[in-house]
Enzyme design. Structure first.
Site, mmCIF file in Angstrom:
data_model
loop_
_atom_site.group_PDB
_atom_site.id
_atom_site.type_symbol
_atom_site.label_atom_id
_atom_site.label_comp_id
_atom_site.label_asym_id
_atom_site.label_seq_id
_atom_site.Cartn_x
_atom_site.Cartn_y
_atom_site.Cartn_z
ATOM 1 N N ASP A 158 -1.313 -2.785 -10.706
ATOM 2 C CA ASP A 158 -0.093 -3.111 -9.975
ATOM 3 C C ASP A 158 0.498 -1.834 -9.373
ATOM 4 O O ASP A 158 0.261 -0.733 -9.881
ATOM 5 C CB ASP A 158 0.910 -3.762 -10.941
ATOM 6 N N ARG A 209 15.995 -4.619 -0.747
ATOM 7 C CA ARG A 209 16.536 -5.024 -2.051
ATOM 8 C C ARG A 209 17.548 -6.164 -1.882
ATOM 9 O O ARG A 209 17.895 -6.838 -2.843
ATOM 10 C CB ARG A 209 17.261 -3.862 -2.748
#
Length: 748
Positions: free
Chosen positions: A228, A626
Site C-alpha cells: 500500500d 482532504r
C-alpha cells in the site's frame, strides 16, 4: 482468466468496473493507480479476500505491507469481515514490523541475539550525543539530530558506515566527523545487541542478499506480496520488495512438488498515486511508482479515477492544480455526487485578519450543526498557527494540534521503557545509561564515564560492570549505590522469567523509587507524570492479558513500531490543526487551507531543489482532496512570522484554478487594535481588487504613501520589478518590508 465461481460473486458487488478489474486481475505484477478518495483500501482488501476465497492462496502465503499499524489493523479487520476466520494467518504488517519478525528469527546470521533491542529516535540521538562528545564535535557544531538524519539517509540508501566514509568530503569537518561517529555508532549498536529503526529494513535486505537460502525460504512462504502507498517507498523498501519478488539463483530455485516445474517468484500488487508523493524529505522516491512498468516488464496498470469523497467542484479545482505538473501520468478524478459548493478563496489583510475569518467560519458552521471534529485547518508550516491559535482561544473554540508531543515521547514514559529494555537485553548499554541515575542515586556523568570505560576495557556490558563496582576504586557510598542498582536489574530480570511485563514494570517503578519520588513531589507536572505512568501500566496489563506468552522484548518492539509509525488522529470534539503532510490519508467535511502564498506554498526552499516545485504542487493537491463537502483557501497580503513583517504574493498555484470554480471573499477590517470586530465579512478585498504595481520601480530615498501606514522613505531595495522588494521607514516610526508589486502604495 478463470471464471469466478458463483459463490464468490458477493465480493465483487458494489465495485465499479475498474475496481472490479483490479480485484480479478491475475498476473505477476499489478500497479493500481488509486486517485485520492477512489476506494483503494476497499480494492486492496477485496483483492486479498478474493485470492483467499477462490483458494488460489492460503492466508499464510500473503504478505501485505502498509506504512502504519492503524492501516494494517484496518486492512486485517476488513478482510476478516469479508471472509471470516479463514483469513487468519496472513502477514498484514508495516515494513518495519515484517522485517522485525524476520530478523528475530534470523538474527544470529547477522551476529545478534534474537532478543535484540530496537532503538527509536530518542535512543539513537542519546547514543549519538555521547559519541559526538567523545569525538570532539563541539567545534563542528553538529547536533545529534543532524548526525542522525545523515546516518538515516545513508541507511535508507543501503549505505553502511564504510560507504559513507568512502564518499565523505574529508575536507569538510562535518562530514569527516559524522563518518567517524557513524563507524562508532555501528559498533555500539552491535555491542549493545541493538538495531535502530532504519536497520530493520536495511539489515533484512542485507540478510536476503547474503543468504540466498533464506530468501528462498521466504519466497516459498510468501506467494503474493501487496504494498500500500507505494509512492511513499524509499530505496531500501524498494530493495526489500525486489528481494521477495526477483528470481532466485538456479541452485535455490523453488520447484513445484506436483509438476516438477520451477516456480516463478511471488506475484506483486502495489497501490499508490504519484500525485500524492509528498515525502521526498524522508527519502521517498517517486520513481518507484512512475517507473514500475519498466522495473516489472509485462506489468498491468489499472487506473481508479472515480472519487467517493469530494464534490466535483473540489475535484475540478484539485485536478486543475495537479495537471500543471510535468511528466505525470494523466489522471482526472471525477464523482457522480454532484457539483457542490464553489471553493472559497479568502484574501486577508494580514494573518490576524485571516485567522479571524477562519475562526468565524468555524463557529458559524458549528452553530449550524457541523461537529468540530469534522473540520480541519491545514497549513504548510507550523509557524502559521500562532495567530490562529490565539483567535481560537479568544473565541473559545476547542482545538487540538495534531502531531504534538506523543505519549511515548514523554520523559517518564521513555524512562519506564528504558527500565524494561535494560532488564530485557543485558547488553543494552544505552538503556542502562538513561536510568543509571533516574531517580537520583548520586551517579553523575564522571562516574558513568568511569563505569563505561571499565566495561569497555573488560569487554563486558555496563550492566555486568555494575556488579563489579568494587573494582572501580570509588568511595563506599557510591560503590554501594552502583552495586544496589545492578542487583535491582538482575532481580527484575529474574522476575521477568515467571511474571508478565506489566508486573515487572510495576515492581521496577516501586523498587527503584521512581514512583515514590513523583508521589511526594508538590510539582503539578509530577502528578501528571504519575498519571501517565499509570496509563502506561494499564495499557501494559491489557497487552499482557491479550498476549499471555508475550515477553518484554515483544512488548518493547511493538511499542517502538507503534510510536514511530503512526500519526496521532484526534477523535474528540475538537477542531483539528495540522500540517499538510500530517493530513495525508485523512478526510474532513470542511477543510480550511491557510497561508497559500508564494514562499510558503510553494515553500521558498522548493525553488532551489530539483523537483521541489512539483512536490509542493502535490502537497497542495493532497490538502485540497482532504475536503468532502467544502474547501476554503486563504492567503494574506502581509504576514509577520518570527518577528518580521513582509508583503506576501498569492501562491502561483491559485492561478491554476479556473475562476468559475472560485468564490472570492475578503475583508476590509481595520488593523487598529481598538477597531470593533464586524460580525459578518462583507464588502472586501478580493483577488481582483489587489493593487498591481508590477511596473513600479523604487529607488533609495524615494518617498511613497501606503494606504495604512501613511508616508514613508525607501531605505533599502532588492531585486527588480515585478519581484522588487523595498524596506520603507514610515514617518510614524514603523519600518516595513514590502513586495512592491502587491503593496497598496503610491510613489510621491
Amino acid at each position: 482468466m478463470s471464471r469466478v465461481p458463483a459463490e464468490i460473486d458477493p465480493l465483487l458487488e458494489g465495485l465499479n468496473p475498474e475496481q472490479r478489474k483490479a480485484v480479478l486481475y491475475r498476473g505477476s505484477a499489478l500497479l493500481i493507480v488509486a486517485g485520492a478518495g477512489s476506494g483503494k483500501t476497499r480494492v486492496l482488501t477485496h483483492r486479498i479476500a478474493h485470492l483467499l476465497a477462490t483458494k488460489e492462496l492460503w492466508p499464510s502465503q500473503i504478505l501485505s505491507i502498509t506504512f502504519t499499524n492503524k492501516a494494517a489493523a484496518e486492512m486485517r479487520e476488513r478482510v476478516e469481515s469479508l471472509i471470516g476466520q479463514s483469513a487468519e494467518g496472513m502477514w498484514i504488517r508495516t515494513f518495519h514490523s515484517a522485517c522485525l519478525q524476520i530478523l528475530r528469527r534470523e538474527a544470529e546470521r547477522l551476529g545478534h541475539d534474537s532478543n535484540f533491542t530496537v532503538y527509536d529516535t530518542g535512543d539513537t540521538r542519546a547514543l549519538l550525543r555521547r559519541l559526538l562528545r567523545e569525538a570532539g564535535a563541539e567545534d563542528a557544531d553538529i547536533k545529534p539530530q543532524q548526525a542522525a538524519a545523515m546516518i538515516s539517509n545513508a541507511k535508507n540508501e543501503l549505505k553502511d558506515a564504510e560507504d559513507f566514509a568512502r564518499n565523505a568530503d574529508r575536507s569538510n569537518p562535518r562530514q569527516r566527523i559524522v563518518a567517524e561517529v557513524f563507524q562508532a555508532y555501528t559498533q555500539e549498536l552491535k555491542r549493545n545487541n541493538a538495531f535502530d529503526f532504519d536497520d530493520l529494513i536495511a539489515e533484512t535486505v542485507n540478510l536476503l542478499r547474503a543468504f540466498p537460502e533464506v530468501r528462498a525460504r521466504y519466497q516459498k512462504k510468501f506467494r503474493h506480496v501487496l504494498i500500500d502507498e507505494y509512492q511513499d517507498t524509499n530505496h531500501a523498501q524498494y530493495a526489500l520488495i525486489r528481494e521477495f519478488t526477483r528470481p532466485l539463483p538456479p541452485e535455490h530455485q523453488l520447484v513445484n512438488e506436483e509438476t516438477g516445474e520451477v516456480m516463478p517468484p511471488a506475484d506483486l500488487t502495489v497501490v499508490g498515486d504519484s500525485d500524492q508523493s509528498i515525502y521526498a524529505f524522508r527519502g521517498a522516491d517517486i520513481r518507484n511508482i512512475t517507473e514500475f512498468e519498466r522495473d516489472f516488464p509485462g506489468a498491468e496498470t489499472i487506473l481508479l479515477e472515480q472519487n467517493y469523497r469530494s464534490t466535483q467542484n473540489i475535484l475540478s479545482a484539485a485536478n486543475a492544480v495537479i495537471s500543471q505538473n510535468p511528466y505525470r501520468p494523466p489522471k482526472n478524478l471525477w464523482t457522480d455526487s454532484g457539483a457542490g459548493e464553489k471553493v472559497t478563496l479568502f484574501t486577508g489583510y494580514d494573518e490576524r485578519n485571516e485567522a479571524a475569518f477562519v475562526v468565524d467560519q468555524v463557529k458559524e458552521l458549528h452553530e449550524s450543526g457541523t461537529n468540530y471534529r469534522d473540520m480541519a485547518v491545514l497549513y504548510r508550516v507550523n509557524a502559521l498557527t500562532l495567530s490562529l491559535e490565539n483567535e481560537l482561544k479568544v473565541q473559545r473554540v476547542p482545538y487540538v494540534v495534531i502531531g504534538g508531543l506523543k505519549f511515548f515521547e514523554r520523559k517518564e514514559i521513555k524512562d519506564a521503557l528504558a527500565y524494561l529494555a535494560a532488564i530485557s537485553n543485558a547488553r543494552d548499554d544505552e538503556a542502562v545509561r538513561r536510568i543509571i541515575n533516574v531517580p537520583a542515586r548520586g551517579i553523575g556523568d564522571k562516574t558513568e564515564a568511569k563505569i563505561s570505560q571499565f566495561a569497555r576495557s573488560n569487554e563486558i556490558s555496563i550492566r555486568q560492570a555494575l556488579l563489579r563496582s568494587q573494582e572501580l576504586g570509588l568511595g563506599p557510598k557510591l560503590t554501594g549505590a552502583i552495586d544496589e542498582f545492578g542487583k535491582l536489574l538482575n532481580e527484575l530480570d529474574a522476575m521477568s522469567a515467571s511474571d508478565g511485563p506489566a508486573d515487572v514494570l510495576k515492581q521496577a517503578l516501586i523498587k527503584s523509587g521512581y514512583r515514590s519520588e513523583l508521589e511526594i513531589s508538590r510539582d503539578p507536572q509530577d502528578e501528571a507524570r504519575l498519571e501517565n505512568l499509570d496509563a502506561l501500566l494499564g495499557q501494559l496489563y491489557e497487552w499482557q492479558a491479550k498476549f499471555p506468552e508475550g515477553t518484554l522484548s515483544d512488548y518493547l518492539a511493538e511499542v517502538t513500531l507503534a510510536a514511530a509509525a503512526d500519526e496521532i488522529v484526534d477523535d474528540s470534539g475538537n477542531l483539528s490543526l495540522m500540517t499538510l503532510h500530517t493530513a495525508k490519508g485523512l478526510e474532513f467535511d470542511q477543510v480550511f487551507m491557510i497561508g497559500i502564498e508564494q514562499g510558503t506554498l510553494p515553500h521558498v526552499r522548493a525553488f532551489d531543489e530539483p523537483g521541489g516545485l512539483q512536490e509542493e504542487r502535490r502537497l497542495m493537491y493532497v490538502g485540497m482532496t482532504r475536503a468532502k463537502k467544502k474547501l476554503t483557501l486563504s492567503h494574506a497580503l502581509q504576514r509577520t512570522v518570527f518577528g518580521s513583517t513582509a508583503s506576501m504574493a498569492p501562491s502561483s498555484f491559485l492561478s491554476d484554478i479556473p475562476p468559475e470554480l472560485l468564490e472570492n471573499v475578503g475583508t476590509e477590517r481595520s488593523i487598529a487594535a481598538t477597531a470593533p470586530r464586524p460580525s459578518k465579512w462583507e464588502g472586501a478585498i478580493t483577488a481582483s481588487s489587489i493593487r498591481d504595481n508590477k511596473d513600479l520601480e523604487l529607488a533609495l530615498n524615494d518617498r511613497i504613501n501606503h494606504e495604512s501606514f501613511g508616508d514613508g522613505t525607501v531605505v533599502g531595495v532588492t531585486g527588480t520589478p515585478p519581484k522588487q522588494t523595498a524596506e520603507v521607514s514610515f514617518d510614524s516610526g514603523v519600518t516595513k518590508r514590502l513586495l512592491v508589486k502587491m503593496a497598496p502604495i503610491t510613489k510621491l
